[in-house]
Motif scaffolding. Structure first.
Motif, short mmCIF file in Angstrom:
data_model
loop_
_atom_site.label_atom_id
_atom_site.label_comp_id
_atom_site.label_asym_id
_atom_site.label_seq_id
_atom_site.Cartn_x
_atom_site.Cartn_y
_atom_site.Cartn_z
N GLU A 90 0.83 -1.20 0.00
CA GLU A 90 0.00 0.00 0.00
C GLU A 90 0.87 1.26 0.00
O GLU A 90 1.81 1.37 0.76
N GLY A 91 0.56 2.16 -0.87
CA GLY A 91 1.30 3.42 -0.94
C GLY A 91 2.46 3.41 -1.92
O GLY A 91 3.05 4.45 -2.18
N LEU A 92 2.79 2.23 -2.47
CA LEU A 92 3.85 2.18 -3.48
C LEU A 92 3.28 2.60 -4.82
O LEU A 92 2.17 2.22 -5.18
N ASN A 93 4.04 3.37 -5.55
CA ASN A 93 3.56 3.84 -6.85
C ASN A 93 3.71 2.73 -7.89
O ASN A 93 4.37 1.71 -7.64
N PRO A 94 3.11 2.87 -9.08
CA PRO A 94 3.17 1.81 -10.10
C PRO A 94 4.59 1.42 -10.51
O PRO A 94 4.87 0.24 -10.74
#
Length: 100
Positions: free
Chosen positions: A38-42
């Motif tokens: 959660e919270g990691l970008n693509p």
């Protein structure tokens, strides 16, 4: 507070002698563990998925205030680690300070 002139007056629970304060229970039955993805970008997620194919594992994600999350991965032998940068590139320099 307790009114000494009127013994029938209600007593404040906080100041009552021998009584616990009447506050609601704040604990939950089970703590919720946040999803490390959660919270990691693509770009970070794509790099993470590619490294997991080669048996690297996501050990933890540091979440400094007001900054991007810092995912830290270890190899299958737990000897080396890498940090995934916000643009999806890898930082293998080892500048991250880890506790022993």
């Amino acid at each position: 507070m307790y009114d000494q002139s009127n013994p029938d007056a209600p007593v404040d629970a906080f100041h009552a002698v021998g009584h616990a304060p009447c506050t609601p229970e704040r604990r939950r039955n089970s703590p919720q563990i946040p999803d490390p993805h959660e919270g990691l970008n693509p770009a970070m997620l794509m790099t993470l998925e590619a490294l997991e194919i080669f048996h690297w594992r996501l050990a933890f994600v540091r979440r400094p205030l007001f900054r991007d999350p810092i995912p830290v991965l270890f190899d299958r032998d737990d000897r080396r680690y890498v940090v995934i940068q916000p643009d999806g590139t890898l930082d293998e320099s080892g500048t991250l300070k880890l506790r022993a």
